[in-house]
Write a protein that holds these residues in place. Structure first.
Motif, PDB file in Angstrom:
ATOM      1  N   MET A 181       1.010  -1.058  -0.208  1.00 25.07           N
ATOM      2  CA  MET A 181      -0.047  -0.069  -0.051  1.00 25.07           C
ATOM      3  C   MET A 181       0.795   1.247  -0.212  1.00 25.07           C
ATOM      4  SD  MET A 181      -3.396  -0.681   2.246  1.00 25.07           S
ATOM      5  CE  MET A 181      -3.917  -2.209   2.573  1.00 25.07           C
ATOM      6  N   ILE A 182       0.530   2.324  -0.809  1.00 20.47           N
ATOM      7  CA  ILE A 182       1.333   3.609  -1.035  1.00 20.47           C
ATOM      8  C   ILE A 182       0.495   4.699  -0.673  1.00 20.47           C
ATOM      9  CG2 ILE A 182       2.418   4.917  -2.608  1.00 20.47           C
ATOM     10  CD1 ILE A 182       3.695   1.989  -2.320  1.00 20.47           C
ATOM     11  N   ASP A 183       1.117   5.278   0.422  1.00 21.28           N
ATOM     12  CA  ASP A 183       0.079   6.511   0.895  1.00 21.28           C
ATOM     13  C   ASP A 183       0.641   7.735   0.051  1.00 21.28           C
ATOM     14  OD1 ASP A 183      -1.034   8.593   2.265  1.00 21.28           O
ATOM     15  OD2 ASP A 183       0.001   8.244   4.125  1.00 21.28           O
ATOM     16  N   LEU A 184      -0.454   8.120  -0.671  1.00 18.42           N
ATOM     17  CA  LEU A 184      -0.435   9.239  -1.663  1.00 18.42           C
ATOM     18  C   LEU A 184      -0.723  10.556  -1.237  1.00 18.42           C
ATOM     19  CD1 LEU A 184      -1.062   7.012  -4.873  1.00 18.42           C
ATOM     20  CD2 LEU A 184       1.138   7.779  -3.964  1.00 18.42           C
ATOM     21  N   ASP A 185      -0.892  10.712   0.064  1.00 17.25           N
ATOM     22  CA  ASP A 185      -1.537  12.018   0.579  1.00 17.25           C
ATOM     23  C   ASP A 185      -0.742  13.188   0.160  1.00 17.25           C
ATOM     24  OD1 ASP A 185      -2.557  14.097   2.054  1.00 17.25           O
ATOM     25  OD2 ASP A 185      -2.077  13.322   3.960  1.00 17.25           O
ATOM     26  N   ASP A 240     -12.177   3.013  -7.351  1.00 21.11           N
ATOM     27  CA  ASP A 240     -12.480   2.909  -5.969  1.00 21.11           C
ATOM     28  C   ASP A 240     -13.472   1.759  -5.773  1.00 21.11           C
ATOM     29  OD1 ASP A 240     -13.310   6.470  -5.900  1.00 21.11           O
ATOM     30  OD2 ASP A 240     -11.319   5.388  -5.389  1.00 21.11           O
ATOM     31  N   TYR A 241     -13.240   1.229  -4.463  1.00 18.31           N
ATOM     32  CA  TYR A 241     -13.890  -0.288  -4.178  1.00 18.31           C
ATOM     33  C   TYR A 241     -13.774  -1.335  -5.073  1.00 18.31           C
ATOM     34  CZ  TYR A 241     -16.400   3.117  -1.479  1.00 18.31           C
ATOM     35  OH  TYR A 241     -17.075   4.066  -0.578  1.00 18.31           O
ATOM     36  N   PRO A 242     -12.248  -1.592  -5.426  1.00 18.36           N
ATOM     37  CA  PRO A 242     -12.228  -2.660  -6.220  1.00 18.36           C
ATOM     38  C   PRO A 242     -12.791  -4.028  -5.851  1.00 18.36           C
ATOM     39  CG  PRO A 242     -10.353  -2.172  -5.185  1.00 18.36           C
ATOM     40  CD  PRO A 242     -11.284  -0.960  -4.628  1.00 18.36           C
ATOM     41  N   SER A 243     -13.263  -4.564  -6.853  1.00 16.59           N
ATOM     42  CA  SER A 243     -13.804  -6.062  -6.526  1.00 16.59           C
ATOM     43  C   SER A 243     -13.413  -7.090  -7.757  1.00 16.59           C
ATOM     44  CB  SER A 243     -15.121  -6.125  -6.409  1.00 16.59           C
ATOM     45  OG  SER A 243     -15.798  -5.878  -7.516  1.00 16.59           O
ATOM     46  N   GLU A 244     -13.429  -8.066  -7.643  1.00 11.28           N
ATOM     47  CA  GLU A 244     -13.182  -9.048  -8.877  1.00 11.28           C
ATOM     48  C   GLU A 244     -14.194  -8.872 -10.039  1.00 11.28           C
ATOM     49  OE1 GLU A 244     -12.814 -13.791  -9.507  1.00 11.28           O
ATOM     50  OE2 GLU A 244     -11.830 -13.025  -7.595  1.00 11.28           O
ATOM     51  N   PRO A 245     -15.640  -8.817  -9.556  1.00  3.01           N
ATOM     52  CA  PRO A 245     -16.213  -8.619 -10.942  1.00  3.01           C
ATOM     53  C   PRO A 245     -15.984  -7.250 -11.452  1.00  3.01           C
ATOM     54  CG  PRO A 245     -17.508  -9.304  -8.855  1.00  3.01           C
ATOM     55  CD  PRO A 245     -16.123  -8.961  -8.309  1.00  3.01           C
ATOM     56  N   ALA A 270      -9.286   1.435  -1.663  1.00  5.21           N
ATOM     57  CA  ALA A 270     -10.367   0.698  -1.041  1.00  5.21           C
ATOM     58  C   ALA A 270     -11.558   1.521  -0.909  1.00  5.21           C
ATOM     59  CB  ALA A 270      -9.925   0.674   0.355  1.00  5.21           C
ATOM     60  N   ASN A 271     -11.650   2.957  -0.971  1.00  4.45           N
ATOM     61  CA  ASN A 271     -13.014   3.483  -1.177  1.00  4.45           C
ATOM     62  C   ASN A 271     -12.814   4.981  -1.493  1.00  4.45           C
ATOM     63  OD1 ASN A 271     -12.234   5.454   1.214  1.00  4.45           O
ATOM     64  ND2 ASN A 271     -12.534   3.635   2.419  1.00  4.45           N
ATOM     65  N   GLN A 298     -12.865   7.920  -0.068  1.00  2.00           N
ATOM     66  CA  GLN A 298     -12.263   8.905   0.802  1.00  2.00           C
ATOM     67  C   GLN A 298     -10.654   8.822   1.138  1.00  2.00           C
ATOM     68  OE1 GLN A 298     -14.638  11.298   1.913  1.00  2.00           O
ATOM     69  NE2 GLN A 298     -15.846  10.159   0.431  1.00  2.00           N
ATOM     70  N   ILE A 299     -10.121   7.770   0.755  1.00  5.59           N
ATOM     71  CA  ILE A 299      -8.874   7.402   1.145  1.00  5.59           C
ATOM     72  C   ILE A 299      -7.906   7.835   0.191  1.00  5.59           C
ATOM     73  CG2 ILE A 299      -8.595   5.052   0.399  1.00  5.59           C
ATOM     74  CD1 ILE A 299      -7.683   3.948   3.018  1.00  5.59           C
ATOM     75  N   SER A 300      -6.640   8.268   0.678  1.00 10.95           N
ATOM     76  CA  SER A 300      -5.703   8.464  -0.107  1.00 10.95           C
ATOM     77  C   SER A 300      -4.545   7.379  -0.313  1.00 10.95           C
ATOM     78  CB  SER A 300      -4.939   9.654   0.212  1.00 10.95           C
ATOM     79  OG  SER A 300      -4.261   9.659   1.481  1.00 10.95           O
ATOM     80  N   ILE A 301      -4.494   6.360   0.465  1.00 15.01           N
ATOM     81  CA  ILE A 301      -3.672   5.000   0.165  1.00 15.01           C
ATOM     82  C   ILE A 301      -4.170   4.222  -0.860  1.00 15.01           C
ATOM     83  CG2 ILE A 301      -2.861   3.107   1.456  1.00 15.01           C
ATOM     84  CD1 ILE A 301      -3.434   4.667   3.962  1.00 15.01           C
ATOM     85  N   CYS A 302      -3.123   4.198  -1.856  1.00 16.29           N
ATOM     86  CA  CYS A 302      -3.435   3.473  -2.926  1.00 16.29           C
ATOM     87  C   CYS A 302      -3.113   1.720  -2.711  1.00 16.29           C
ATOM     88  CB  CYS A 302      -2.508   3.863  -4.179  1.00 16.29           C
ATOM     89  SG  CYS A 302      -2.599   2.731  -5.780  1.00 16.29           S
ATOM     90  N   ALA A 303      -4.005   1.165  -2.745  1.00 13.39           N
ATOM     91  CA  ALA A 303      -3.862  -0.111  -2.384  1.00 13.39           C
ATOM     92  C   ALA A 303      -3.041  -1.124  -3.417  1.00 13.39           C
ATOM     93  CB  ALA A 303      -5.159  -1.055  -2.439  1.00 13.39           C
TER      94      ALA A 303
END
Length: 179
Positions: free
Chosen positions: A1-5, A42-47, A69-70, A72-77
């Motif tokens: 995970m990479i914080d991109l703030d 945002d909100y990645p899923s397999e489908p 993950a959503n 609101q977040i600045s962290i790239c998963a």
């Protein structure tokens, strides 16, 4: 995970622009850039990733998606590469890697089995995977350079609309964005 703030601002537009520049794509959308799409999810899923893969095959465009993950977040998963093959498309998690300053980045899979770079026509091509030591230093260098570029890049809303996109895999997040 990479914080991109980057000081409170949403990092998605700056990240896509910085990734585009780091890969060596022309700065203005147009001819030569339609073989690769760069965006965020945002909100990645397999489908949702499968949907993007089907769209990539239909549009004949590889896709590079920064995953969050959503909304609101600045962290790239992580970064997903949807790479078209003769049999369909592969979805792989990749990391940017800059082997030396001033050179475009290449994308290396997290399992270190595959690497990709843009050719002269801006088409993503498979290439040899550098040694482990070079890859580890190159990933650190690439993220440092991308973060620095994100701070200085100016996002033109018209250019954003023409050449980049964000995908919401969650219907409520899309509705909130449109409100």
């Amino acid at each position: 995970m990479i914080d991109l703030d980057i000081g409170g601002a949403c990092p998605r537009q700056q990240l896509t622009c910085a990734l585009s520049q780091a890969l060596g794509l022309p700065t203005d959308p147009g001819a030569g850039t339609d073989a690769l799409t760069i965006g965020t999810m945002d909100y990645p899923s397999e489908p949702a990733l499968e949907m993007v893969a089907r769209a990539a095959m239909q549009a004949r465009q590889d896709s590079l998606m920064a995953l969050f993950a959503n909304d609101q977040i600045s962290i790239c998963a992580g970064i997903a590469l949807i790479y078209r093959t003769k049999d369909g498309a592969q979805i792989m998690q990749v990391e940017p890697c800059r082997l030396s300053r001033g050179k475009p980045i290449l994308l290396v899979t997290t399992d270190r089995r595959h690497a990709f770079r843009l050719d002269k026509r801006c088409v993503l091509r498979s290439c040899a995977v550098p040694s482990s030591a070079k890859v580890e230093r190159g990933v650190e260098r690439a993220w440092t350079d991308i973060r620095a570029a994100m701070i200085t890049v100016e996002v033109d809303p018209e250019q954003w609309e023409a050449g980049y996109f964000s995908l919401f895999a969650d219907a409520q997040a899309f509705a909130d964005f449109m409100a």
